[in-house]
Design an enzyme around this catalytic site. Structure first.
Site, mmCIF file in Angstrom:
data_model
loop_
_atom_site.group_PDB
_atom_site.id
_atom_site.type_symbol
_atom_site.label_atom_id
_atom_site.label_comp_id
_atom_site.label_asym_id
_atom_site.label_seq_id
_atom_site.Cartn_x
_atom_site.Cartn_y
_atom_site.Cartn_z
ATOM 1 N N THR A 1 13.866 -39.704 45.432
ATOM 2 C CA THR A 1 14.521 -39.724 46.750
ATOM 3 C C THR A 1 15.626 -40.782 46.788
ATOM 4 O OG1 THR A 1 12.423 -39.093 47.720
ATOM 5 C CG2 THR A 1 14.065 -39.978 49.229
ATOM 6 N N GLU B 1 17.353 -55.887 48.976
ATOM 7 C CA GLU B 1 17.568 -55.576 50.399
ATOM 8 C C GLU B 1 16.828 -54.300 50.819
ATOM 9 O OE1 GLU B 1 19.585 -57.390 52.898
ATOM 10 O OE2 GLU B 1 18.148 -56.071 53.872
ATOM 11 N N GLY C 1 14.763 -50.269 54.888
ATOM 12 C CA GLY C 1 15.737 -49.255 54.464
ATOM 13 C C GLY C 1 17.159 -49.729 54.672
ATOM 14 N N ASP D 1 1.395 -51.138 54.179
ATOM 15 C CA ASP D 1 2.829 -51.104 53.890
ATOM 16 C C ASP D 1 3.562 -52.130 54.773
ATOM 17 O OD1 ASP D 1 5.268 -49.464 52.762
ATOM 18 O OD2 ASP D 1 5.611 -49.648 54.917
ATOM 19 N N LYS E 1 5.663 -55.674 53.717
ATOM 20 C CA LYS E 1 7.024 -56.007 54.164
ATOM 21 C C LYS E 1 7.021 -57.334 54.920
ATOM 22 C CE LYS E 1 8.356 -51.153 54.452
ATOM 23 N NZ LYS E 1 8.317 -50.001 55.354
ATOM 24 N N GLY F 1 14.432 -43.109 53.921
ATOM 25 C CA GLY F 1 15.253 -41.913 53.714
ATOM 26 C C GLY F 1 16.245 -42.128 52.585
HETATM 27 N N1 LIG Z 1 11.819 -43.053 49.949
HETATM 28 C C1 LIG Z 1 12.229 -43.951 50.832
HETATM 29 O O1 LIG Z 1 12.678 -43.613 51.923
HETATM 30 C C2 LIG Z 1 12.169 -45.415 50.490
HETATM 31 C C3 LIG Z 1 12.585 -46.363 51.429
HETATM 32 C C4 LIG Z 1 12.590 -47.725 51.099
HETATM 33 C C5 LIG Z 1 12.145 -48.120 49.855
HETATM 34 N N2 LIG Z 1 11.712 -47.163 48.985
HETATM 35 C C6 LIG Z 1 11.247 -47.619 47.669
HETATM 36 O O2 LIG Z 1 12.086 -47.057 46.680
HETATM 37 C C7 LIG Z 1 11.336 -46.825 45.488
HETATM 38 C C8 LIG Z 1 11.504 -45.378 45.064
HETATM 39 O O3 LIG Z 1 11.010 -44.524 46.071
HETATM 40 P P1 LIG Z 1 11.315 -42.950 46.037
HETATM 41 O O4 LIG Z 1 10.868 -42.442 47.359
HETATM 42 O O5 LIG Z 1 12.711 -42.696 45.619
HETATM 43 O O6 LIG Z 1 10.301 -42.465 44.903
HETATM 44 P P2 LIG Z 1 10.240 -41.051 44.169
HETATM 45 O O7 LIG Z 1 10.992 -40.033 44.940
HETATM 46 O O8 LIG Z 1 8.822 -40.805 43.861
HETATM 47 O O9 LIG Z 1 11.039 -41.298 42.814
HETATM 48 C C9 LIG Z 1 10.498 -42.025 41.754
HETATM 49 C C10 LIG Z 1 11.353 -41.783 40.514
HETATM 50 O O10 LIG Z 1 10.849 -42.603 39.483
HETATM 51 C C11 LIG Z 1 10.632 -41.818 38.292
HETATM 52 N N3 LIG Z 1 9.455 -42.329 37.612
HETATM 53 C C12 LIG Z 1 8.219 -42.503 38.117
HETATM 54 N N4 LIG Z 1 7.383 -43.013 37.183
HETATM 55 C C13 LIG Z 1 8.135 -43.166 36.073
HETATM 56 C C14 LIG Z 1 7.865 -43.624 34.758
HETATM 57 N N5 LIG Z 1 6.649 -44.053 34.411
HETATM 58 N N6 LIG Z 1 8.868 -43.634 33.863
HETATM 59 C C15 LIG Z 1 10.095 -43.202 34.206
HETATM 60 N N7 LIG Z 1 10.424 -42.758 35.432
HETATM 61 C C16 LIG Z 1 9.452 -42.734 36.341
HETATM 62 C C17 LIG Z 1 10.418 -40.406 38.773
HETATM 63 O O11 LIG Z 1 10.815 -39.534 37.722
HETATM 64 P P3 LIG Z 1 10.640 -37.943 37.794
HETATM 65 O O12 LIG Z 1 11.526 -37.533 38.937
HETATM 66 O O13 LIG Z 1 11.117 -37.427 36.496
HETATM 67 O O14 LIG Z 1 9.200 -37.690 38.073
HETATM 68 C C18 LIG Z 1 11.333 -40.351 39.997
HETATM 69 O O15 LIG Z 1 12.610 -39.959 39.620
HETATM 70 C C19 LIG Z 1 9.901 -47.236 45.819
HETATM 71 O O16 LIG Z 1 9.698 -48.560 45.415
HETATM 72 C C20 LIG Z 1 9.851 -47.153 47.329
HETATM 73 O O17 LIG Z 1 8.877 -48.019 47.889
HETATM 74 C C21 LIG Z 1 11.721 -45.844 49.252
#
Ligand SMILES: NC(=O)c1ccc[n+]([C@@H]2O[C@H](COP(=O)([O-])OP(=O)(O)OC[C@H]3O[C@@H](n4cnc5c(N)ncnc54)[C@H](OP(=O)(O)O)[C@@H]3O)[C@@H](O)[C@H]2O)c1
Length: 430
Positions: A12, A128, A133, A200, A204, A301
């Site tokens: 994401t 940040e 977000g 969560d 934070k 997001g």
């Molecule tokens: N989503 C949000 O709105 C949001 C907001 C604030 C902060 N965050 C933070 O941002 C971070 C990412 O969140 P996200 O929602 O983007 O997560 P996500 O959609 O689950 O994406 C995780 C990515 O990491 C890759 N990955 C996972 N395990 C791996 C491994 N062992 N080796 C290599 N690649 C690996 C996955 O690869 P594949 O795609 O190939 O499986 C995927 O591309 C987290 O720390 C989250 O707390 C997210």
């Protein structure tokens, strides 16, 4: 001049980072002389459709393609979780690479180690996006408000629970139905416990408090209560009494002693935080010079989070041009502030209990409130089925120890069937 970036993870947030870096590359180059290019992206599955077009970027499943590439100066981590993200980040820092991460779990649990490693290797680590977000919180607390002694942080910093409580309020649905809606819309994960049990938000709060109060803070220091026990009935009664229920994260510095909590709280409708609805986040900050400030916006997001990540990347590019490193650990081990439970801190309290629907019962309950020194501000009494009445009381201010004792005494009364819910009420200003 080209500046190579390695991206760990492309889900994401990562996919948003790819498109936003490309969109802003011209501007950054014009500003700094460096053109940021994402050179390599680490994922698990290189064939997956990620909703983003790859132009110069090369997908890989081999971490060394990024961590051992001397051409890469900035590593951006958007994998999430503790491992392998922690190992990769430490390795990047030890190899002299600057790091940007969106990983709140990692910064909350291992922030001190990561920040110290960055300082030791004279590189920067920016995070940040880990809290709030798109909303700038870490930067303002670390930089813009640094002239202040920050005494209060109050925030709605978990979008999922805020969405659930907002739906329960606006649609008058119960917790389970609102949770299902959050899951259907992708706001809540299949296992939503980290959000709804308050973990969560607690993570934070650890990050924000350690920066704002300039001390090391641990997750176990935070008193945490989630929203599972909040019912549609509580939401309705709160509304009748002039309040909304929010999962409120509160950090206070009482002259060197900290209190930290995350718990469902009644907020007066006239308080600015009462109007933060849906998946929005907000943080209320009080500084001795700045006074009261409120930060508000989208807490999660793809593009809102990418906005924060890419903001950090651009800050790093600017700093690289100036030859400047920004990783002060913001943690002073010599002034470790104790985190305490202040039993004498006073709040108004909301009590909901069920009791026998008989003459004299309410008088008996009211007498117990009186004897406990808890005067009643608002009383609501409704008849429910099978000879029971529901009684809701909002007290005037009493200490938390007194509120706890009162709840125990009420539960011991033979006429009281159950003390269903006790929540503090946030005041408008102190
Ligand atoms: N989503 C949000 O709105 C949001 C907001 C604030 C902060 N965050 C933070 O941002 C971070 C990412 O969140 P996200 O929602 O983007 O997560 P996500 O959609 O689950 O994406 C995780 C990515 O990491 C890759 N990955 C996972 N395990 C791996 C491994 N062992 N080796 C290599 N690649 C690996 C996955 O690869 P594949 O795609 O190939 O499986 C995927 O591309 C987290 O720390 C989250 O707390 C997210």
């Amino acid at each position: 001049m080209k500046l190579s970036i390695g991206l760990l993870g492309c889900g994401t947030v990562g996919a948003g980072v790819v498109s936003l870096v490309r969109k802003r590359a011209d501007k950054v180059e014009a500003m700094t002389g460096f053109r940021p290019i994402i050179k390599s992206i680490l994922v698990r599955d290189t064939d997956k459709d990620r909703g983003v077009e790859f132009v110069d970027e090369r997908l890989t499943t081999v971490p060394a393609d990024i961590l051992d590439d001397d051409d890469i100066q900035i590593v951006v981590e958007t994998i999430g979780g503790i491992e392998p993200a922690k190992t990769y980040i430490l390795k990047a820092l030890m190899s002299g690479k600057h790091v940007v991460t969106a990983n709140k779990d990692l910064i909350a649990l291992h922030g001190p180690e990561i920040l110290r490693t960055a300082v030791e290797h004279e590189v920067s680590v920016l995070y940040e996006a880990a809290v709030g977000g798109a909303i700038p919180l870490v930067g303002p607390l670390k930089e813009n408000l640094t002239a202040n002694e920050v005494t209060d942080l109050k925030g709605i910093i978990n979008g999922t629970t805020n969405f659930i409580l907002s739906e329960m309020t606006s649609k008058r649905i119960d917790f389970e139905a609102a949770l299902q809606m959050a899951q259907d819309l992708g706001y809540a994960e299949a296992d939503p416990s980290s959000d709804i049990d308050g973990l969560d938000a607690a993570r934070k709060l650890v990050i924000l408090s350690s920066i704002a109060f300039e001390t090391e803070v641990h997750l176990q220091d935070v008193q945490v209560e989630g929203i599972r026990k909040v019912t549609a009935t509580d939401v309705r009664y709160a509304e009748e009494a002039g309040y909304v229920i929010k999962l409120l994260a509160v950090g206070r510095d009482h002259g060197g002693e900290l209190t930290l909590s995350v718990r469902p709280t009644l907020i007066p409708r006239s308080h600015p935080l009462a109007h933060v609805s849906d998946a929005y986040n907000a943080l209320y900050v009080r500084g001795d010079a700045a006074g009261d400030l409120m930060f508000f916006g989208r807490g999660a997001g793809r593009m809102p989070t990418a906005s924060a990540v890419v903001g950090d990347i651009i800050a790093l590019v600017r700093n690289l041009r100036l030859g400047y490193v920004t990783s002060s650990p913001n943690i002073s081990e010599s002034v470790r502030k104790p985190v305490v439970e202040r039993e004498d801190d006073c709040y108004k309290y909301y009590f909901r209990l069920t009791a026998l629907d008989q003459p004299g019962v309410f008088a008996h309950i009211a007498q117990l409130y009186g004897e406990s020194g808890a005067s009643m501000e608002t009383v609501l009494q409704k008849r429910v089925e099978s000879g029971r009445a529901e009684i809701v009381v909002v007290t005037h201010e009493i200490s938390s120890s007194r509120a706890r004792l009162l709840a125990e005494k009420l539960a011991d009364l033979p006429e009281v069937h159950e003390v269903n819910m006790v929540m503090p009420v946030e005041s408008i200003a102190e």
